[in-house]
Design an enzyme around this catalytic site. Structure first.
Site, PDB file in Angstrom:
ATOM      1  N   ALA A  60       0.856  -1.192   0.000  1.00 44.85           N
ATOM      2  CA  ALA A  60       0.000   0.000   0.000  1.00 44.85           C
ATOM      3  C   ALA A  60       0.885   1.232   0.000  1.00 44.85           C
ATOM      4  O   ALA A  60       2.082   1.149   0.304  1.00 44.85           O
ATOM      5  CB  ALA A  60      -0.883   0.021   1.253  1.00 44.85           C
ATOM      6  N   TYR A 125      -5.212   8.895   3.590  1.00 44.06           N
ATOM      7  CA  TYR A 125      -4.815   7.486   3.703  1.00 44.06           C
ATOM      8  C   TYR A 125      -6.034   6.610   4.002  1.00 44.06           C
ATOM      9  O   TYR A 125      -6.305   5.620   3.316  1.00 44.06           O
ATOM     10  CB  TYR A 125      -3.745   7.344   4.802  1.00 44.06           C
ATOM     11  CG  TYR A 125      -3.483   5.920   5.227  1.00 44.06           C
ATOM     12  CD1 TYR A 125      -2.981   4.977   4.315  1.00 44.06           C
ATOM     13  CD2 TYR A 125      -3.734   5.489   6.532  1.00 44.06           C
ATOM     14  CE1 TYR A 125      -2.748   3.661   4.704  1.00 44.06           C
ATOM     15  CE2 TYR A 125      -3.495   4.188   6.934  1.00 44.06           C
ATOM     16  CZ  TYR A 125      -3.004   3.269   6.007  1.00 44.06           C
ATOM     17  OH  TYR A 125      -2.783   1.969   6.390  1.00 44.06           O
TER      18      TYR A 125
HETATM   19  N1  LIG Z   1       1.975   0.398   9.822  1.00 43.42           N
HETATM   20  C1  LIG Z   1       0.865   0.253  10.526  1.00 43.42           C
HETATM   21  O1  LIG Z   1       0.833   0.486  11.733  1.00 43.42           O
HETATM   22  C2  LIG Z   1      -0.381  -0.255   9.825  1.00 43.42           C
HETATM   23  C3  LIG Z   1      -1.601  -0.250  10.544  1.00 43.42           C
HETATM   24  C4  LIG Z   1      -2.737  -0.758   9.911  1.00 43.42           C
HETATM   25  C5  LIG Z   1      -2.647  -1.264   8.620  1.00 43.42           C
HETATM   26  N2  LIG Z   1      -1.451  -1.225   7.952  1.00 43.42           N
HETATM   27  C6  LIG Z   1      -1.390  -1.768   6.583  1.00 43.42           C
HETATM   28  O2  LIG Z   1      -0.499  -2.870   6.630  1.00 43.42           O
HETATM   29  C7  LIG Z   1       0.052  -3.111   5.340  1.00 43.42           C
HETATM   30  C8  LIG Z   1       1.509  -3.454   5.448  1.00 43.42           C
HETATM   31  O3  LIG Z   1       2.267  -2.409   6.049  1.00 43.42           O
HETATM   32  P1  LIG Z   1       3.847  -2.559   6.214  1.00 43.42           P
HETATM   33  O4  LIG Z   1       4.225  -1.799   7.422  1.00 43.42           O
HETATM   34  O5  LIG Z   1       4.257  -3.963   6.057  1.00 43.42           O
HETATM   35  O6  LIG Z   1       4.352  -1.740   4.909  1.00 43.42           O
HETATM   36  P2  LIG Z   1       5.799  -1.622   4.240  1.00 43.42           P
HETATM   37  O7  LIG Z   1       6.866  -2.214   5.084  1.00 43.42           O
HETATM   38  O8  LIG Z   1       5.952  -0.189   3.822  1.00 43.42           O
HETATM   39  O9  LIG Z   1       5.635  -2.543   2.931  1.00 43.42           O
HETATM   40  C9  LIG Z   1       4.790  -2.169   1.894  1.00 43.42           C
HETATM   41  C10 LIG Z   1       5.228  -2.885   0.632  1.00 43.42           C
HETATM   42  O10 LIG Z   1       4.390  -2.499  -0.443  1.00 43.42           O
HETATM   43  C11 LIG Z   1       5.198  -2.204  -1.583  1.00 43.42           C
HETATM   44  N3  LIG Z   1       4.479  -1.270  -2.436  1.00 43.42           N
HETATM   45  C12 LIG Z   1       4.194   0.034  -2.188  1.00 43.42           C
HETATM   46  N4  LIG Z   1       3.525   0.581  -3.219  1.00 43.42           N
HETATM   47  C13 LIG Z   1       3.363  -0.407  -4.137  1.00 43.42           C
HETATM   48  C14 LIG Z   1       2.758  -0.465  -5.420  1.00 43.42           C
HETATM   49  N5  LIG Z   1       2.187   0.615  -5.969  1.00 43.42           N
HETATM   50  N6  LIG Z   1       2.766  -1.655  -6.099  1.00 43.42           N
HETATM   51  C15 LIG Z   1       3.367  -2.742  -5.569  1.00 43.42           C
HETATM   52  N7  LIG Z   1       3.972  -2.752  -4.357  1.00 43.42           N
HETATM   53  C16 LIG Z   1       3.973  -1.582  -3.657  1.00 43.42           C
HETATM   54  C17 LIG Z   1       6.452  -1.612  -0.983  1.00 43.42           C
HETATM   55  O11 LIG Z   1       7.531  -1.640  -1.891  1.00 43.42           O
HETATM   56  P3  LIG Z   1       8.595  -0.393  -1.941  1.00 43.42           P
HETATM   57  O12 LIG Z   1       8.939  -0.064  -0.540  1.00 43.42           O
HETATM   58  O13 LIG Z   1       9.735  -0.949  -2.728  1.00 43.42           O
HETATM   59  O14 LIG Z   1       7.872   0.716  -2.639  1.00 43.42           O
HETATM   60  C18 LIG Z   1       6.656  -2.563   0.196  1.00 43.42           C
HETATM   61  O15 LIG Z   1       7.281  -3.747  -0.227  1.00 43.42           O
HETATM   62  C19 LIG Z   1      -0.350  -1.911   4.484  1.00 43.42           C
HETATM   63  O16 LIG Z   1      -1.429  -2.298   3.648  1.00 43.42           O
HETATM   64  C20 LIG Z   1      -0.845  -0.868   5.492  1.00 43.42           C
HETATM   65  O17 LIG Z   1      -1.844  -0.044   4.932  1.00 43.42           O
HETATM   66  C21 LIG Z   1      -0.334  -0.747   8.532  1.00 43.42           C
END
Ligand SMILES: NC(=O)c1ccc[n+]([C@@H]2O[C@H](COP(=O)([O-])OP(=O)(O)OC[C@H]3O[C@@H](n4cnc5c(N)ncnc54)[C@H](OP(=O)(O)O)[C@@H]3O)[C@@H](O)[C@H]2O)c1
Length: 286
Positions: A60, A125
């Site tokens: 995302a 977001y």
């Molecule tokens: N962080 C929180 O506290 C939280 C809370 C609730 C829900 N979430 C949700 O949890 C999920 C995972 O979060 P996370 O912390 O694991 O995120 P993360 O570490 O930032 O990983 C996100 C991944 O998505 C890839 N990505 C981004 N844009 C993309 C696109 N357009 N097409 C294909 N791949 C893409 C990124 O690649 P690059 O880095 O190479 O761009 C990265 O590998 C997300 O959906 C987020 O909305 C997070």
């Protein structure tokens, strides 16, 4: 089963690959260089090559301030990107598990949000993630939309960079000896390892729909920090910051605690109290 994990080098994605692999599934991890969610041809080509039975989308655009600065891009990735995925998943007859967020709520409640509560996002977001939910739910029947909250794991979050909350607190305590943390925003810290383990039984349950999936209980960020310092016997002067001391640049819900009502109703909930997740994280820390 054959599982495709999108965002495979992210904080949650890496643990998701590990959880399905440990379960004996055949897992294909896709990073951003393998697949571009906002490009329907990229989504279609990659997934048709793999032909997975389950697609887990952890990817995302989720840096809250960046989404506010680039709302169109956020909608293209989080909204239309999810529609691209849902269309291809439907055509391949694959199950789609789509990760969403507690930020679809406005935080006006003071008891945990259930899946039947009406969403009302406060920021770009949250709005774009909600759009993604609606696209998935209206495009393909075989879906799980899974909302979670305040995740942390051993692999760094790529969007936010640097350290997760636990590592940040420990670093600040080491360097400054005094830490001030907001005591007026309530969440449920959820370990990515535990969330990824939840995906495994849910993905093959056949009970399609909308799910809340967080650890049990709730805390303020101050209480989260207090638990971290107490479990690690860290000597630090921990202070509670007042509601307006660190004004947020972007509006966020003050209370986004989720109740895993649907997981419990189907007898699928594996989550323990959030403190257990923190303990497990600390004990497996390098
Ligand atoms: N962080 C929180 O506290 C939280 C809370 C609730 C829900 N979430 C949700 O949890 C999920 C995972 O979060 P996370 O912390 O694991 O995120 P993360 O570490 O930032 O990983 C996100 C991944 O998505 C890839 N990505 C981004 N844009 C993309 C696109 N357009 N097409 C294909 N791949 C893409 C990124 O690649 P690059 O880095 O190479 O761009 C990265 O590998 C997300 O959906 C987020 O909305 C997070």
């Amino acid at each position: 089963m054959k599982i495709a994990v999108i965002g495979a080098n992210g904080q949650l994605g890496k643990d998701t690959v590990e959880a399905f692999t440990k379960n004996g599934d055949e897992v294909v991890g896709l990073t951003h260089s393998d697949i571009e969610l906002s490009d329907v041809d990229s989504v279609s080509t990659r997934l048709r090559e793999i032909h997975p039975e389950v697609i887990v989308n952890t990817a995302a655009m989720h840096h809250v301030e960046n989404c506010e600065k680039e709302p169109q891009k956020a909608f293209v990735v989080n909204g239309l990107g999810s529609r691209n995925l849902a269309t291809v998943a439907r055509d391949l007859d694959a199950v789609l598990m789509q990760v969403s967020t507690d930020y679809v709520f406005d935080g006006a409640k003071s008891s945990p949000y259930e899946e039947c509560d009406a969403p009302r996002p406060l920021n770009v977001y949250g709005n774009t993630k909600l759009a993604g939910e609606y696209f998935v739910r209206s495009t393909t029947e075989k879906h799980f939309v899974v909302r979670t909250s305040a995740i942390y794991g051993h692999n760094p979050c790529r969007a936010k960079g640097g350290l997760n909350f636990i590592e940040l607190m420990l670093k600040l305590a080491r360097e400054r000896g005094e830490v001030k943390v907001v005591d007026s925003e309530f969440v449920t810290p959820t370990s990515t390892a535990e969330l990824a383990r939840q995906f495994v039984p849910l993905s093959r349950s056949g009970f399609y729909g909308l799910y809340h999936a967080t650890a049990e209980g709730k805390c303020s960020w101050y209480e989260f920090a207090h638990e971290i310092f107490s479990l690690t016997n860290t000597k630090v002067n921990l202070l509670a910051a007042g509601a307006n001391e660190f004004p947020a640049k972007v509006p966020r819900p003050k209370y986004s605690v989720l109740e895993n009502r649907n997981l419990k109703q189907h007898g699928l909930n594996i989550f323990r109290p959030w403190q257990d997740g923190v303990r497990e994280y600390l004990s497996s820390r390098q």
